[in-house]
Design an enzyme around this catalytic site. Structure first.
Site, PDB file in Angstrom:
ATOM      1  N   ASN A  14      36.322  33.361   5.666  1.00 24.05           N
ATOM      2  CA  ASN A  14      36.449  32.071   4.985  1.00 24.05           C
ATOM      3  C   ASN A  14      37.679  31.311   5.479  1.00 24.05           C
ATOM      4  OD1 ASN A  14      34.393  31.415   2.859  1.00 24.05           O
ATOM      5  ND2 ASN A  14      34.868  33.515   2.243  1.00 24.05           N
ATOM      6  N   HIS A  46      34.900  34.184  -5.160  1.00 24.36           N
ATOM      7  CA  HIS A  46      34.244  35.412  -5.616  1.00 24.36           C
ATOM      8  C   HIS A  46      32.740  35.295  -5.360  1.00 24.36           C
ATOM      9  CE1 HIS A  46      33.562  39.029  -7.955  1.00 24.36           C
ATOM     10  NE2 HIS A  46      32.579  38.404  -8.568  1.00 24.36           N
TER      11      HIS A  46
END
Length: 534
Positions: free
Chosen positions: A13, A104
């Site tokens: 990410n 998450h």
């Protein structure tokens, strides 16, 4: 905006955020608590400074995090982004740095903690996704900044789900959250030391063009191929659509081949055109452009007039009707090769005729509705690489009273009727578009040209060469945008055009109007254009 990234492993990410630079944000440092973390090499390749601060044996969390804060003190950053940083952070750390975000892999508050994908599969849910939230000392319980859903499919395992959530959810939601921070749209505040952290996002609004959209569609069919045989394709259906459409229209000729990508695209264009008219209307479409269109007292006559605009180009085209297809119209349709016929119903005798053509797809779209009911879908969409364009449908339908006559010659009542018919049809011609019409039928169509005068030349040529029993002599010309120069008017006058409808608004309007006056042509302005680029 500057970011400090913390990762314990690959940091995919963080790499994606570094490459995308959402809102102009950039990573000023990547820090890891593992000497061999692959994120270090990835950061070095991107020329991002790196730091390694491993936790020593027996060292407390607080001590380790104080050393991290000290190491970060040498860098300028406005936001901390965690990415697989496998540590629970203390309040001491969170109070010492700017707002800290984490992503998450579930839609919190469902499935917090480790093994989120396994939890999702065990629970049997059909939708999962990711959550970007502000980090607090409590695991996965901080206030949510944004979320992104993805489907869970039969046969998924944790590995497949992990990749889908990463690529389809995390790679979308995390950059979005960073961009919001970079644009100074996120407020993170706490009323007191023991109060929960609150997050608000300025401009995260709904409405016709909302800040965020979630589109859920279901695959209705796998098509034989796409625009070309080497391209795979599928059809997806929006179950919430109430407007008559070709998407879920039953195919009433069992012997015909299934609909292909081009068939659906052209049939949709044809149906949208005939929805414009209250009177019996027929259109023949080729490559989403009208080869001909007409209205009349009877459906069969409307089809005949539409076909005779350009029967040559109509070969292998799509026929759309806005009335129940009768036997007379069916007889005319099967007289030459067509791929698809679309109508709001068929008589039994019409079906008997149409089914004689084994490769003719016969679609029944059901009732079209009356007036505005025909257009319940307000927006159109076009996917482009990296995004999607969304706009309101072109619902303009000017009446004769709406037009501004700008020439010395006034249009006749018949020409005004033709002007409004031509404008409704022209909306469905690819730009640059020019359309010649007489009465309520097309005479010649010039579509998809990069020069407006070339579109006039093409329309005149089609009227002269391909229209059966029709002529540009005395016709009305419609243009989907203003004429930048008088040359198109000269070209139209040479073809025999006697009246023009166009938007107006060119810096050369006076010269264009003067050219129309010179040729004793009537001209009216709509005040708005009707470009169609796809």
């Amino acid at each position: 905006m500057k970011i400090a990234g913390l990762a314990s492993n690959r940091g995919r990410n963080l790499r994606h955020i570094a490459d995308a630079a959402p809102g102009g944000a950039e990573l000023s440092v990547v820090l890891t608590n593992r000497e061999q973390a692959p994120v270090l090499e990835a950061a070095t390749e991107r020329r991002i400074p790196t730091e390694v601060v491993e936790r020593e044996e027996g060292e407390s969390r607080e001590s380790h995090e104080r050393r991290i804060v000290d190491r970060l003190a040498g860098y300028d950053f406005d936001l901390v982004c965690l990415d697989g940083y496998m540590r629970v952070l203390t309040d001491e750390f969170l109070d010492a740095v700017p707002p800290t975000l984490n992503v998450h892999p579930s839609l919190l508050p469902a499935f917090p903690g480790m093994d989120a994908h396994e939890q999702v599969l065990d629970a049997g849910v059909r939708t999962t996704g990711c959550t970007v939230h502000v980090v607090t000392e409590e695991v996965d319980a901080g206030p949510i900044v944004t979320q992104e859903p993805v489907p869970v499919y039969e046969g998924d395992d944790a590995a497949a789900l992990k990749e889908r959530v990463l690529h389809d959810a995390e790679f979308t939601a995390y950059p979005r959250a960073v961009r919001w921070f970079a644009e100074d749209r996120v407020t993170v505040e706490r009323d007191g030391d023991d109060a929960p952290v609150n997050v608000t996002v300025d401009g995260d609004e709904g409405g016709d063009f909302p800040e965020r959209r979630f589109v859920s569609e279901e695959r209705a069919d796998t098509l034989r191929y796409g625009e070309n045989p080497h391209q795979d394709a599928a059809l997806y259906v929006d179950d919430g659509c109430e407007e008559a459409s070709v998407v879920d229209a039953p195919q009433l000729n069992p012997g015909a081949k299934g609909m292909g990508y081009n068939n659906y695209n052209d049939a949709d264009a044809a149906l949208n055109l005939v929805k414009e008219f209250d009177e019996p209307a027929a259109a023949v479409i080729k490559h989403t452009n009208p080869a001909g269109c007409a209205t009349s007292d009877t459906l069969a006559d409307a089809y005949d007039r539409a076909l005779r605009t350009d029967a040559k180009s109509a070969f292998g085209g799509i026929v759309a009707l806005n009335r129940k297809c009768d036997a007379d119209t069916a007889d005319a349709v099967v007289d030459s090769f067509k791929e698809v016929v679309v109508a709001p119903g068929y008589t039994d005798s019409a079906l008997d005729v149409l089914r004689e053509k084994k490769n003719l797809r016969v679609l029944d779209v059901g009732p079209l509705g009356e007036g505005d009911e025909r257009f319940s879908e307000r927006f159109t969409e076009k996917p482009i690489v990296g995004g999607r364009l969304v706009q309101e449908r072109d619902r303009q339908s000017p009446t004769a009273a709406d037009l501004e006559v700008v020439t010395e010659r006034e249009p006749t009542d018949e020409q005004l009727e033709t002007m409004t018919f031509a404008w409704k049809t022209l909306k469905h011609v690819k730009s640059n578009g020019i359309l010649f019409a007489t009465g309520t039928e097309t005479v010649g169509v010039g579509m998809g040209q990069v020069s407006r005068v070339d579109a006039v030349t093409l329309a005149a040529m089609k009227a002269e060469k391909d229209a059966d029993g029709k002529s540009a002599e005395g016709a009305v010309m419609a243009s989907d945008a203003f004429f930048p120069f008088p040359d198109a008017i000269e070209e139209a006058a040479e073809a025999g055009v006697e009246a023009v409808i166009q938007p107006g608004g060119s810096v050369n309007d006076e010269d264009v109007i003067a050219a129309a006056d010179e040729h004793d042509m009537a001209m009216a302005f709509t005040g708005s254009r009707c470009f169609r680029h796809d």
